[in-house]
Write a protein that holds these residues in place. Structure first.
Motif, PDB file in Angstrom:
ATOM      1  N   VAL A  43       0.832  -1.202   0.000  1.00  3.49           N
ATOM      2  CA  VAL A  43       0.000   0.000   0.000  1.00  3.49           C
ATOM      3  C   VAL A  43       0.868   1.253   0.000  1.00  3.49           C
ATOM      4  O   VAL A  43       2.068   1.204   0.267  1.00  3.49           O
ATOM      5  CB  VAL A  43      -0.950   0.036   1.226  1.00  3.49           C
ATOM      6  CG1 VAL A  43      -1.878  -1.156   1.244  1.00  3.49           C
ATOM      7  CG2 VAL A  43      -0.174   0.147   2.522  1.00  3.49           C
ATOM      8  N   THR A  44       0.238   2.354  -0.302  1.00  6.66           N
ATOM      9  CA  THR A  44       0.837   3.674  -0.127  1.00  6.66           C
ATOM     10  C   THR A  44       0.011   4.387   0.920  1.00  6.66           C
ATOM     11  O   THR A  44      -1.217   4.440   0.814  1.00  6.66           O
ATOM     12  CB  THR A  44       0.829   4.472  -1.446  1.00  6.66           C
ATOM     13  OG1 THR A  44       1.608   3.765  -2.404  1.00  6.66           O
ATOM     14  CG2 THR A  44       1.394   5.869  -1.250  1.00  6.66           C
ATOM     15  N   GLU A  45       0.678   4.907   1.943  1.00  7.01           N
ATOM     16  CA  GLU A  45      -0.003   5.606   3.032  1.00  7.01           C
ATOM     17  C   GLU A  45       0.418   7.067   3.055  1.00  7.01           C
ATOM     18  O   GLU A  45       1.593   7.382   2.887  1.00  7.01           O
ATOM     19  CB  GLU A  45       0.375   5.013   4.396  1.00  7.01           C
ATOM     20  CG  GLU A  45      -0.122   3.633   4.641  1.00  7.01           C
ATOM     21  CD  GLU A  45       0.313   3.094   5.994  1.00  7.01           C
ATOM     22  OE1 GLU A  45      -0.230   2.047   6.368  1.00  7.01           O
ATOM     23  OE2 GLU A  45       1.189   3.691   6.676  1.00  7.01           O
ATOM     24  N   LEU A  46      -0.546   7.930   3.287  1.00  5.94           N
ATOM     25  CA  LEU A  46      -0.277   9.315   3.617  1.00  5.94           C
ATOM     26  C   LEU A  46      -0.580   9.463   5.102  1.00  5.94           C
ATOM     27  O   LEU A  46      -1.658   9.094   5.560  1.00  5.94           O
ATOM     28  CB  LEU A  46      -1.164  10.263   2.808  1.00  5.94           C
ATOM     29  CG  LEU A  46      -0.854  10.360   1.326  1.00  5.94           C
ATOM     30  CD1 LEU A  46      -1.888  11.236   0.626  1.00  5.94           C
ATOM     31  CD2 LEU A  46       0.538  10.928   1.103  1.00  5.94           C
ATOM     32  N   ARG A  47       0.393   9.969   5.821  1.00  5.81           N
ATOM     33  CA  ARG A  47       0.234  10.103   7.272  1.00  5.81           C
ATOM     34  C   ARG A  47       0.094  11.574   7.643  1.00  5.81           C
ATOM     35  O   ARG A  47       0.656  12.452   6.992  1.00  5.81           O
ATOM     36  CB  ARG A  47       1.436   9.485   7.988  1.00  5.81           C
ATOM     37  CG  ARG A  47       1.553   8.000   7.715  1.00  5.81           C
ATOM     38  CD  ARG A  47       2.761   7.397   8.361  1.00  5.81           C
ATOM     39  NE  ARG A  47       2.827   5.960   8.060  1.00  5.81           N
ATOM     40  CZ  ARG A  47       3.850   5.200   8.359  1.00  5.81           C
ATOM     41  NH1 ARG A  47       4.913   5.687   8.978  1.00  5.81           N
ATOM     42  NH2 ARG A  47       3.826   3.909   8.057  1.00  5.81           N
ATOM     43  N   TYR A  48      -0.671  11.826   8.700  1.00  2.04           N
ATOM     44  CA  TYR A  48      -0.785  13.184   9.207  1.00  2.04           C
ATOM     45  C   TYR A  48       0.576  13.642   9.697  1.00  2.04           C
ATOM     46  O   TYR A  48       1.371  12.846  10.202  1.00  2.04           O
ATOM     47  CB  TYR A  48      -1.804  13.254  10.346  1.00  2.04           C
ATOM     48  CG  TYR A  48      -3.232  13.158   9.855  1.00  2.04           C
ATOM     49  CD1 TYR A  48      -3.888  14.262   9.324  1.00  2.04           C
ATOM     50  CD2 TYR A  48      -3.919  11.948   9.886  1.00  2.04           C
ATOM     51  CE1 TYR A  48      -5.186  14.181   8.854  1.00  2.04           C
ATOM     52  CE2 TYR A  48      -5.220  11.856   9.423  1.00  2.04           C
ATOM     53  CZ  TYR A  48      -5.840  12.973   8.903  1.00  2.04           C
ATOM     54  OH  TYR A  48      -7.117  12.880   8.441  1.00  2.04           O
ATOM     55  N   ASP A  49       0.861  14.906   9.561  1.00  2.00           N
ATOM     56  CA  ASP A  49       2.129  15.502  10.008  1.00  2.00           C
ATOM     57  C   ASP A  49       3.332  14.941   9.273  1.00  2.00           C
ATOM     58  O   ASP A  49       4.434  14.936   9.803  1.00  2.00           O
ATOM     59  CB  ASP A  49       2.312  15.331  11.527  1.00  2.00           C
ATOM     60  CG  ASP A  49       1.166  15.955  12.310  1.00  2.00           C
ATOM     61  OD1 ASP A  49       0.644  16.997  11.867  1.00  2.00           O
ATOM     62  OD2 ASP A  49       0.803  15.394  13.345  1.00  2.00           O
ATOM     63  N   ASN A  50       3.137  14.420   8.042  1.00  2.00           N
ATOM     64  CA  ASN A  50       4.245  13.918   7.245  1.00  2.00           C
ATOM     65  C   ASN A  50       3.854  14.064   5.770  1.00  2.00           C
ATOM     66  O   ASN A  50       2.916  13.420   5.316  1.00  2.00           O
ATOM     67  CB  ASN A  50       4.549  12.457   7.578  1.00  2.00           C
ATOM     68  CG  ASN A  50       5.772  11.936   6.861  1.00  2.00           C
ATOM     69  OD1 ASN A  50       6.361  12.606   6.021  1.00  2.00           O
ATOM     70  ND2 ASN A  50       6.162  10.718   7.193  1.00  2.00           N
TER      71      ASN A  50
END
Length: 148
Positions: free
Chosen positions: A115-122
């Motif tokens: 998967v590809t994740e987008l994380r908060y604060d990054n």
């Protein structure tokens, strides 16, 4: 790269492997939740059977990270998983990078989902790979074996 090599070696060491790939018939775009500031979960309506169970586990992981619910989070993992606690980040959205691959081994089924994740604060994307496992015993359920 090192974690991918470990996964490949692990899969090669298990006897009696019969690989089976399941392809996605629809795109795996995340669905947005009603309120802002909450994760965008993978659309469970696009999947069925074992694929659906795996997508549900990914979505539950996102939910428990968001809620900082370590007890429920740890129940998603296999008892022999190297994961020992809940991380401090929260996931904004997840999309599949590849097809869901499920392999049958002598005593277990094993699935790999990248998967590809987008994380908060990054601002940078993360590209973890989930390894799931399900015993061949009656009533067994999928669990997360590891995340690399």
């Amino acid at each position: 790269m090192k974690s991918i090599i470990i996964i490949i070696v692990f899969l090669m060491l298990l006897p009696d492997c019969n690989p089976t790939s399941y392809s996605r018939s629809k795109s795996s775009k995340p669905i947005e939740t009603a309120s802002t500031g909450t994760p965008m979960y993978l659309d469970e309506g696009q999947y069925a059977g074992d694929q659906l169970e795996l997508i549900k586990l990914i979505n539950l992981r996102m939910k428990y990270l968001w809620e900082v619910d370590e007890t429920s989070y740890m129940k998603l993992f296999h008892k022999e998983s190297p994961i020992s606690g809940i991380p401090s980040f929260k996931i904004k959205s997840t999309t599949l990078r590849s097809e869901i691959t499920i392999r049958e081994h002598k005593n277990v089924y094993q699935a790999v989902v990248s998967v590809t994740e987008l994380r908060y604060d990054n601002a940078e994307e993360e590209n973890p790979t989930y390894v799931f496992q399900k015993d061949k015993t009656k009533g067994a359920e999928w669990c997360i074996r590891d995340i690399d």
